[in-house]
Design a protein around this motif. Structure first.
Motif, PDB file in Angstrom:
ATOM      1  N   CYS A 179       0.833  -1.208   0.000  1.00  0.00           N
ATOM      2  CA  CYS A 179       0.000   0.000   0.000  1.00  0.00           C
ATOM      3  C   CYS A 179       0.868   1.259   0.000  1.00  0.00           C
ATOM      4  N   GLU A 180       1.931   1.247   0.766  1.00  0.00           N
ATOM      5  CA  GLU A 180       2.858   2.393   0.789  1.00  0.00           C
ATOM      6  C   GLU A 180       3.509   2.583  -0.577  1.00  0.00           C
ATOM      7  N   GLN A 181       3.911   1.463  -1.184  1.00  0.00           N
ATOM      8  CA  GLN A 181       4.570   1.508  -2.486  1.00  0.00           C
ATOM      9  C   GLN A 181       3.621   2.080  -3.542  1.00  0.00           C
ATOM     10  N   MET A 182       2.339   1.820  -3.397  1.00  0.00           N
ATOM     11  CA  MET A 182       1.357   2.244  -4.383  1.00  0.00           C
ATOM     12  C   MET A 182       0.586   3.485  -3.931  1.00  0.00           C
ATOM     13  N   LYS A 183       1.063   4.189  -2.911  1.00  0.00           N
ATOM     14  CA  LYS A 183       0.266   5.256  -2.307  1.00  0.00           C
ATOM     15  C   LYS A 183      -0.060   6.420  -3.237  1.00  0.00           C
ATOM     16  N   ALA A 184       0.623   6.565  -4.329  1.00  0.00           N
ATOM     17  CA  ALA A 184       0.320   7.648  -5.265  1.00  0.00           C
ATOM     18  C   ALA A 184      -1.046   7.441  -5.927  1.00  0.00           C
ATOM     19  N   GLU A 185      -1.495   6.209  -5.988  1.00  0.00           N
ATOM     20  CA  GLU A 185      -2.792   5.921  -6.599  1.00  0.00           C
ATOM     21  C   GLU A 185      -3.834   5.801  -5.492  1.00  0.00           C
ATOM     22  N   ARG A 186      -4.966   6.462  -5.664  1.00  0.00           N
ATOM     23  CA  ARG A 186      -6.006   6.395  -4.628  1.00  0.00           C
ATOM     24  C   ARG A 186      -6.623   5.012  -4.567  1.00  0.00           C
ATOM     25  N   ARG A 187      -7.002   4.472  -5.703  1.00  0.00           N
ATOM     26  CA  ARG A 187      -7.509   3.099  -5.732  1.00  0.00           C
ATOM     27  C   ARG A 187      -6.556   2.297  -6.595  1.00  0.00           C
ATOM     28  N   LYS A 188      -6.135   1.183  -6.072  1.00  0.00           N
ATOM     29  CA  LYS A 188      -5.076   0.428  -6.700  1.00  0.00           C
ATOM     30  C   LYS A 188      -5.621  -0.680  -7.597  1.00  0.00           C
ATOM     31  N   SER A 189      -4.916  -0.936  -8.675  1.00  0.00           N
ATOM     32  CA  SER A 189      -5.231  -2.084  -9.514  1.00  0.00           C
ATOM     33  C   SER A 189      -5.012  -3.344  -8.695  1.00  0.00           C
ATOM     34  N   ARG A 190      -6.028  -4.173  -8.643  1.00  0.00           N
ATOM     35  CA  ARG A 190      -5.927  -5.399  -7.858  1.00  0.00           C
ATOM     36  C   ARG A 190      -4.836  -6.316  -8.410  1.00  0.00           C
ATOM     37  N   ALA A 191      -4.701  -6.371  -9.745  1.00  0.00           N
ATOM     38  CA  ALA A 191      -3.670  -7.218 -10.340  1.00  0.00           C
ATOM     39  C   ALA A 191      -2.281  -6.773  -9.885  1.00  0.00           C
ATOM     40  N   VAL A 192      -2.037  -5.451  -9.880  1.00  0.00           N
ATOM     41  CA  VAL A 192      -0.737  -4.925  -9.457  1.00  0.00           C
ATOM     42  C   VAL A 192      -0.544  -5.164  -7.961  1.00  0.00           C
ATOM     43  N   PHE A 193      -1.591  -4.934  -7.181  1.00  0.00           N
ATOM     44  CA  PHE A 193      -1.538  -5.153  -5.738  1.00  0.00           C
ATOM     45  C   PHE A 193      -1.134  -6.602  -5.438  1.00  0.00           C
ATOM     46  N   TYR A 194      -1.818  -7.561  -6.065  1.00  0.00           N
ATOM     47  CA  TYR A 194      -1.500  -8.981  -5.836  1.00  0.00           C
ATOM     48  C   TYR A 194      -0.085  -9.319  -6.293  1.00  0.00           C
ATOM     49  N   TYR A 195       0.289  -8.808  -7.468  1.00  0.00           N
ATOM     50  CA  TYR A 195       1.623  -9.099  -7.996  1.00  0.00           C
ATOM     51  C   TYR A 195       2.707  -8.647  -7.020  1.00  0.00           C
ATOM     52  N   LEU A 196       2.624  -7.391  -6.584  1.00  0.00           N
ATOM     53  CA  LEU A 196       3.652  -6.858  -5.692  1.00  0.00           C
ATOM     54  C   LEU A 196       3.672  -7.620  -4.368  1.00  0.00           C
ATOM     55  N   LEU A 197       2.508  -7.945  -3.860  1.00  0.00           N
ATOM     56  CA  LEU A 197       2.433  -8.661  -2.592  1.00  0.00           C
ATOM     57  C   LEU A 197       3.001 -10.072  -2.728  1.00  0.00           C
ATOM     58  N   VAL A 198       2.553 -10.773  -3.751  1.00  0.00           N
ATOM     59  CA  VAL A 198       2.988 -12.163  -3.933  1.00  0.00           C
ATOM     60  C   VAL A 198       4.466 -12.238  -4.282  1.00  0.00           C
ATOM     61  N   LYS A 199       4.954 -11.270  -5.059  1.00  0.00           N
ATOM     62  CA  LYS A 199       6.366 -11.268  -5.439  1.00  0.00           C
ATOM     63  C   LYS A 199       7.258 -11.243  -4.202  1.00  0.00           C
ATOM     64  N   ASP A 200       6.873 -10.431  -3.221  1.00  0.00           N
ATOM     65  CA  ASP A 200       7.682 -10.320  -2.008  1.00  0.00           C
ATOM     66  C   ASP A 200       7.359 -11.366  -0.961  1.00  0.00           C
ATOM     67  N   PHE A 201       6.128 -11.845  -0.942  1.00  0.00           N
ATOM     68  CA  PHE A 201       5.686 -12.611   0.217  1.00  0.00           C
ATOM     69  C   PHE A 201       5.404 -14.087  -0.032  1.00  0.00           C
ATOM     70  N   GLY A 202       4.773 -14.423  -1.162  1.00  0.00           N
ATOM     71  CA  GLY A 202       4.327 -15.801  -1.300  1.00  0.00           C
ATOM     72  C   GLY A 202       4.426 -16.365  -2.684  1.00  0.00           C
ATOM     73  N   LYS A 203       5.485 -16.030  -3.382  1.00  0.00           N
ATOM     74  CA  LYS A 203       5.655 -16.428  -4.781  1.00  0.00           C
ATOM     75  C   LYS A 203       5.465 -17.939  -5.010  1.00  0.00           C
ATOM     76  N   GLU A 204       6.044 -18.745  -4.132  1.00  0.00           N
ATOM     77  CA  GLU A 204       6.006 -20.189  -4.338  1.00  0.00           C
ATOM     78  C   GLU A 204       4.572 -20.733  -4.298  1.00  0.00           C
ATOM     79  N   LYS A 205       3.666 -20.075  -3.605  1.00  0.00           N
ATOM     80  CA  LYS A 205       2.281 -20.541  -3.496  1.00  0.00           C
ATOM     81  C   LYS A 205       1.555 -20.462  -4.844  1.00  0.00           C
ATOM     82  N   VAL A 206       1.877 -19.465  -5.649  1.00  0.00           N
ATOM     83  CA  VAL A 206       1.172 -19.236  -6.904  1.00  0.00           C
ATOM     84  C   VAL A 206       1.481 -20.327  -7.916  1.00  0.00           C
ATOM     85  N   PHE A 207       2.662 -20.897  -7.852  1.00  0.00           N
ATOM     86  CA  PHE A 207       3.097 -21.868  -8.849  1.00  0.00           C
ATOM     87  C   PHE A 207       2.727 -23.296  -8.504  1.00  0.00           C
ATOM     88  N   VAL A 208       2.024 -23.519  -7.409  1.00  0.00           N
ATOM     89  CA  VAL A 208       1.678 -24.880  -6.979  1.00  0.00           C
ATOM     90  C   VAL A 208       0.716 -25.497  -7.962  1.00  0.00           C
TER      91      VAL A 208
END
Length: 110
Positions: free
Chosen positions: A81-110
């Motif tokens: 959210c901090e990284q994307m704070k310039a946008e008032r409402r965030k693209s969900r696809a971008v939100f998920y990508y950034l979150l998963v990239k840092d936090f749970g990448k391995e889960k997506v590829f199962v």
């Protein structure tokens, strides 16, 4: 909107935050979760709405991706959210990508 169109749109949005996006990760998100990303009523997420963030966390990140509910996950959401704070409402696809990239990448590829 086809998955290919959705992927192109997601890559365009992500490039603002990640100059060399992980296209395999984005493709996995689009392929496995296209319905979530495609629905126009839920295509944006508001970081200023704690209730909405809690719903996103519970229904997608925990139920669908299988991430563990923890302070670490809350911190990752806050960071995105901090990284994307310039946008008032965030693209969900971008939100998920950034979150998963840092936090749970391995889960997506199962």
């Amino acid at each position: 909107m086809t998955n290919v169109e959705l992927l192109k749109k997601a890559i365009e949005g992500v490039k603002k935050y990640d100059k060399k996006p992980d296209e395999k990760l984005l493709a996995a998100l689009v392929k496995n979760y296209a319905i979530v990303l495609r629905r126009t009523d839920t295509s944006l997420v508001s970081c200023s709405d704690p209730k909405e963030l809690e719903t996103v966390k519970k229904n997608f990140l925990i139920k669908k991706l299988g991430l563990k509910d923890s302070a670490k996950l809350d911190e990752a959401i806050k960071k995105v959210c901090e990284q994307m704070k310039a946008e008032r409402r965030k693209s969900r696809a971008v939100f998920y990508y950034l979150l998963v990239k840092d936090f749970g990448k391995e889960k997506v590829f199962v």
